[in-house]
Design an enzyme around this catalytic site. Sequence first.
Site, PDB file in Angstrom:
ATOM      1  N   ARG A  86      -5.505 118.514  71.750  1.00 30.04           N
ATOM      2  CA  ARG A  86      -6.542 117.728  71.085  1.00 30.04           C
ATOM      3  C   ARG A  86      -7.775 117.677  71.983  1.00 30.04           C
ATOM      4  O   ARG A  86      -7.652 117.633  73.213  1.00 30.04           O
ATOM      5  CB  ARG A  86      -5.980 116.319  70.877  1.00 30.04           C
ATOM      6  CG  ARG A  86      -6.886 115.335  70.195  1.00 30.04           C
ATOM      7  CD  ARG A  86      -6.981 115.592  68.731  1.00 30.04           C
ATOM      8  NE  ARG A  86      -7.487 114.430  68.006  1.00 30.04           N
ATOM      9  CZ  ARG A  86      -7.997 114.522  66.780  1.00 30.04           C
ATOM     10  NH1 ARG A  86      -8.070 115.672  66.156  1.00 30.04           N
ATOM     11  NH2 ARG A  86      -8.411 113.439  66.161  1.00 30.04           N
ATOM     12  N   THR A 136      -9.566 121.265  58.969  1.00 31.27           N
ATOM     13  CA  THR A 136      -8.330 121.505  59.665  1.00 31.27           C
ATOM     14  C   THR A 136      -7.596 122.624  58.968  1.00 31.27           C
ATOM     15  O   THR A 136      -7.866 122.920  57.812  1.00 31.27           O
ATOM     16  CB  THR A 136      -7.507 120.207  59.555  1.00 31.27           C
ATOM     17  OG1 THR A 136      -8.338 119.172  60.030  1.00 31.27           O
ATOM     18  CG2 THR A 136      -6.215 120.272  60.285  1.00 31.27           C
ATOM     19  N   THR A 182      -8.044 122.084  64.299  1.00 35.14           N
ATOM     20  CA  THR A 182      -9.183 121.662  63.487  1.00 35.14           C
ATOM     21  C   THR A 182     -10.484 121.623  64.265  1.00 35.14           C
ATOM     22  O   THR A 182     -10.490 121.540  65.501  1.00 35.14           O
ATOM     23  CB  THR A 182      -8.904 120.249  62.919  1.00 35.14           C
ATOM     24  OG1 THR A 182      -9.925 119.895  62.008  1.00 35.14           O
ATOM     25  CG2 THR A 182      -8.840 119.195  64.014  1.00 35.14           C
ATOM     26  N   ASN A 212     -12.384 119.263  62.848  1.00 32.64           N
ATOM     27  CA  ASN A 212     -12.543 118.031  62.095  1.00 32.64           C
ATOM     28  C   ASN A 212     -13.184 118.360  60.751  1.00 32.64           C
ATOM     29  O   ASN A 212     -12.529 118.879  59.874  1.00 32.64           O
ATOM     30  CB  ASN A 212     -13.291 116.934  62.853  1.00 32.64           C
ATOM     31  CG  ASN A 212     -13.189 115.609  62.111  1.00 32.64           C
ATOM     32  OD1 ASN A 212     -12.231 115.400  61.385  1.00 32.64           O
ATOM     33  ND2 ASN A 212     -14.156 114.735  62.261  1.00 32.64           N
ATOM     34  N   ASP A 219     -13.499 110.960  64.829  1.00 35.13           N
ATOM     35  CA  ASP A 219     -12.140 110.416  64.642  1.00 35.13           C
ATOM     36  C   ASP A 219     -11.911 109.170  65.499  1.00 35.13           C
ATOM     37  O   ASP A 219     -10.930 108.455  65.314  1.00 35.13           O
ATOM     38  CB  ASP A 219     -11.077 111.478  64.981  1.00 35.13           C
ATOM     39  CG  ASP A 219     -10.810 112.410  63.800  1.00 35.13           C
ATOM     40  OD1 ASP A 219     -11.385 112.200  62.727  1.00 35.13           O
ATOM     41  OD2 ASP A 219     -10.012 113.353  63.971  1.00 35.13           O
TER      42      ASP A 219
HETATM   43  O1  DON Z   1      -7.287 114.930  63.434  1.00 35.94           O
HETATM   44  C1  DON Z   1      -7.547 114.480  62.327  1.00 35.94           C
HETATM   45  O2  DON Z   1      -6.868 113.643  61.770  1.00 35.94           O
HETATM   46  C2  DON Z   1      -8.752 115.027  61.578  1.00 35.94           C
HETATM   47  N1  DON Z   1      -9.743 115.480  62.516  1.00 35.94           N
HETATM   48  C3  DON Z   1      -8.310 116.122  60.662  1.00 35.94           C
HETATM   49  C4  DON Z   1      -9.454 116.650  59.837  1.00 35.94           C
HETATM   50  C5  DON Z   1      -9.025 117.400  58.649  1.00 35.94           C
HETATM   51  O3  DON Z   1      -7.868 117.513  58.353  1.00 35.94           O
HETATM   52  C6  DON Z   1     -10.095 117.957  57.787  1.00 35.94           C
HETATM   53  N2  DON Z   1      -9.555 118.916  56.867  1.00 35.94           N
HETATM   54  N3  DON Z   1      -9.549 118.979  55.738  1.00 35.94           N
END
Ligand code: DON
Length: 563
Positions: free
Chosen positions: A97, A373, A391, A393, A415
Amino acid sequence: MTLLSLTALLFSGVEQGQLLGASRAPIRAKQGMVASAEKLASQIGIDTLKKGGNAVDAAVAVGFALAVTHPSAGNLGGGGFMMIRFANGNTVCIDYRETAPAAAGRDVYLDADGQIVPKASTQGYRASGVPGTPAGLCLAQKKYGRLSLKDVVQPSIDLAEQGFLVSDSLSDSLKGAAHVLELFPESRRIYLNSGKYLEPGERLIQKDLAWSLKAIRDNGADGFYRGEVAAKIAAAYEPHGRWMTQEDLVKYEPKFRTPLRGSYRGYDVITMPPPSSGGTVLLEMLNALEGFDVSSMGAGSSRTIHLMAEVMRHAFRDRAELMGDTDFVKVPTSQLIRKSYASEFRKRFNPDKASDSLALPARVLPANEATETTHFSVVDKDGNAVANTYTLNGGYGSGVAIEGTGILMNNEMDDFTSKPGVPNAYGLIQSDANAIARGKRPLSAMTPTFLLREGKLFLVIGSPGGPTIINTVLQVIVNVVDFGLTIQEAIDAPRFHHQWLPDELRIEIHGFSEDVTKALESRGHRLALLGLMGDAEGIMLEPKSGMRLGASDPRGDGQTIGY
Ligand code: DON
């Protein structure tokens, strides 16, 4: 058959019923299988397996390939989580991450009056966390791969250098993101063809990205975090308050995490610990559902959806109020995922009435003892498996491509909690536990997950979709375990989502019949229509034959390939 006609067929008048008819059959194969959001990347994964690579080699190759062919989410400039299940029964979780750069701090997105500066955490240079993807993929490959790093990176270099033909969906996706990409000259040049756009069938060549990938091929993670690539990244941030420096990059470390373990109706569930909320929330929800005879309630019925929405509300409140990066804050994960905690939910569940998110009773934790993602799933011929979700994001992340590198940077800082009580881009209200701090990882919802049956790998699953990820994974599991659907049917079935606040039940448009939606409204749910939710990529292993059965989500453009 289109998705809409498929869902209409599946759900015509099934208020109390099971899903009608069968959907497409899953892809079947005896040996290896890759399910990813883009077909060239899936093929590279399969080629890697056929060359003698294992599931980790294939997953790393797919990870690099998606950075080339699926730029909205595949990435070098983002981060994610890789769960690996070895055929010998060991499971490993790599957390790559993004982290908050040293220049970040808890109020960095607030103006002098304490108000959020619009778009500051979602667009442009200061929206990015320090990328983790190159470090995570290189670590996985070095420690667990069978092939060389060159073997798994070279196919992506070739794709970037020689280009590939833009699909209809990529062309649409790039045009859809033009309002952001055009703000940044390098992104405009690469992804918008300097304003001329990329039409289906045209070739997307990414020479600078090939150069960055070569640096990784030749020097591993150092090729990204030190040396010329790092220098170019730091130089790009120089005029933006030195938001990301070479020191931030050098300091980045992927981490091994202990996967969370739980069970659901006799299946073992192995899933993602903090800094994702995904596994904790998923296990909370499965524990709560286990106390109900869900299969007799019927797939797609208002009774089932009402129960599951209440379960989602209950678990997402815990996410909002309690969760963050456990390297920085204490999260009572082990208490939240205890079966006894679910009995609190069961006591207060009313089958006839939706509860009010803002009036839920105080939580009673069991006594403390002693967590855009894209997802891809890989299984190799020996039974090793990878569930990887990573991702930028938002689609195309911050919109910023770093000059000379072809690397698109994430907007993962959104986030974090920019301001307690104020929703982020996903409408999530979050607490102080997820406040910004240098080096901290923003709370995620990504939920790469394995299910085991009698100790043997049974399901590899995950999805994109922000907070809806967790509920997508939940619904696929319930569809398989409670309703006996195939992996393809379980992924195709219409989805719904509740995240505590806003207090609304989001349902996929056209997914549910009118008698179901009316019955939900009569229980007090406020319904909101959602376009499409998630893009799950799953592989199931047929218990007796060990046959790999895979499925890509019709909501996306993915492809499952096996051999
Ligand atoms: O880590 C997370 O929860 C978000 N950054 C995920 C973003 C995401 O899934 C966007 N896709 N559709």
